[in-house]
Design a protein around this motif. Sequence first.
Motif, PDB file in Angstrom:
ATOM      1  N   THR A 138     121.947 -26.727  22.989  1.00 23.44           N
ATOM      2  CA  THR A 138     122.744 -27.331  24.043  1.00 23.44           C
ATOM      3  C   THR A 138     122.007 -27.084  25.347  1.00 23.44           C
ATOM      4  N   TRP A 139     121.872 -28.129  26.143  1.00 23.18           N
ATOM      5  CA  TRP A 139     121.232 -28.012  27.445  1.00 23.18           C
ATOM      6  C   TRP A 139     122.304 -27.936  28.520  1.00 23.18           C
ATOM      7  N   ILE A 140     122.109 -27.053  29.462  1.00 24.08           N
ATOM      8  CA  ILE A 140     123.063 -26.869  30.551  1.00 24.08           C
ATOM      9  C   ILE A 140     122.392 -27.290  31.849  1.00 24.08           C
ATOM     10  N   LEU A 141     123.061 -28.177  32.573  1.00 25.28           N
ATOM     11  CA  LEU A 141     122.577 -28.655  33.864  1.00 25.28           C
ATOM     12  C   LEU A 141     123.399 -27.983  34.954  1.00 25.28           C
ATOM     13  N   ARG A 142     122.691 -27.360  35.891  1.00 24.87           N
ATOM     14  CA  ARG A 142     123.359 -26.654  36.985  1.00 24.87           C
ATOM     15  C   ARG A 142     122.899 -27.207  38.328  1.00 24.87           C
ATOM     16  N   LYS A 143     123.797 -27.156  39.280  1.00 25.37           N
ATOM     17  CA  LYS A 143     123.474 -27.467  40.670  1.00 25.37           C
ATOM     18  C   LYS A 143     123.873 -26.251  41.485  1.00 25.37           C
ATOM     19  N   ARG A 144     122.881 -25.647  42.118  1.00 26.81           N
ATOM     20  CA  ARG A 144     123.108 -24.417  42.897  1.00 26.81           C
ATOM     21  C   ARG A 144     123.856 -23.371  42.073  1.00 26.81           C
ATOM     22  N   ASN A 145     123.361 -23.126  40.875  1.00 18.97           N
ATOM     23  CA  ASN A 145     123.909 -22.129  39.938  1.00 18.97           C
ATOM     24  C   ASN A 145     125.314 -22.422  39.443  1.00 18.97           C
ATOM     25  N   GLN A 146     125.831 -23.603  39.701  1.00 22.43           N
ATOM     26  CA  GLN A 146     127.141 -23.995  39.182  1.00 22.43           C
ATOM     27  C   GLN A 146     126.937 -25.039  38.076  1.00 22.43           C
ATOM     28  N   GLN A 147     127.493 -24.774  36.890  1.00 25.70           N
ATOM     29  CA  GLN A 147     127.329 -25.691  35.769  1.00 25.70           C
ATOM     30  C   GLN A 147     128.036 -27.011  36.061  1.00 25.70           C
ATOM     31  N   ILE A 148     127.290 -28.112  35.910  1.00 23.92           N
ATOM     32  CA  ILE A 148     127.900 -29.420  36.134  1.00 23.92           C
ATOM     33  C   ILE A 148     127.882 -30.294  34.883  1.00 23.92           C
ATOM     34  N   ALA A 149     127.078 -29.904  33.865  1.00 22.48           N
ATOM     35  CA  ALA A 149     127.049 -30.717  32.646  1.00 22.48           C
ATOM     36  C   ALA A 149     126.422 -29.946  31.489  1.00 22.48           C
ATOM     37  N   THR A 150     126.832 -30.342  30.273  1.00 26.29           N
ATOM     38  CA  THR A 150     126.143 -29.914  29.059  1.00 26.29           C
ATOM     39  C   THR A 150     125.710 -31.172  28.315  1.00 26.29           C
ATOM     40  N   VAL A 151     124.544 -31.091  27.710  1.00 24.00           N
ATOM     41  CA  VAL A 151     123.978 -32.215  26.963  1.00 24.00           C
ATOM     42  C   VAL A 151     123.604 -31.698  25.588  1.00 24.00           C
TER      43      VAL A 151
END
Length: 166
Positions: free
Chosen positions: A41-54
């Motif tokens: 599972t890939w985790i996308l973060r913006k400024r250390n806040q999780q915004i999505a999983t792929v």
Amino acid sequence: MSTILSINNKLLSFRGRMSIGDENGEQLYDATGQFALFNPTWILRKRNQQIATVKRKMWPFWSLMWDIHSSIGDFQVKRKLFSWSRIYYVIGGKYDGAIIEGNFWDLKFSVTHQKKTIASAKGKILSIRDTHSIEVYDDESDSEIFTTIMMVVLQLDRRDESNNSE
């Protein structure tokens, strides 16, 4: 006003890591793969806040699909098979029906939704890492997040394809 993003795929990273920055080189997003033997599972973060999983769906085997859970809603991305170029369709969520289409050499991509171009990307032919410059035309912050998620999916698809060909 458009936004320019740049995605770098760090090829030598153990788990995998992609960084997405602005035109000044400042990091805006970071995508990391969790350790897994088959399907991370890939985790996308913006400024250390999780915004999505792929996560790529392992079933059905006859199509390539990804499940996305994000701050802009949940949706799936399906790749069209048997095409000269990469074509992806978004199923569900705010951007239902969006189409992501690339050229034969995987260097250019466009993201369209309801006949409106949201973003386009250009890759560099000769570089040590995979790098794409992405221009997001829509000023809405959801469009930037959606485009970033789609570029992560495209990079993962390319990585899976190159791993399978080895």
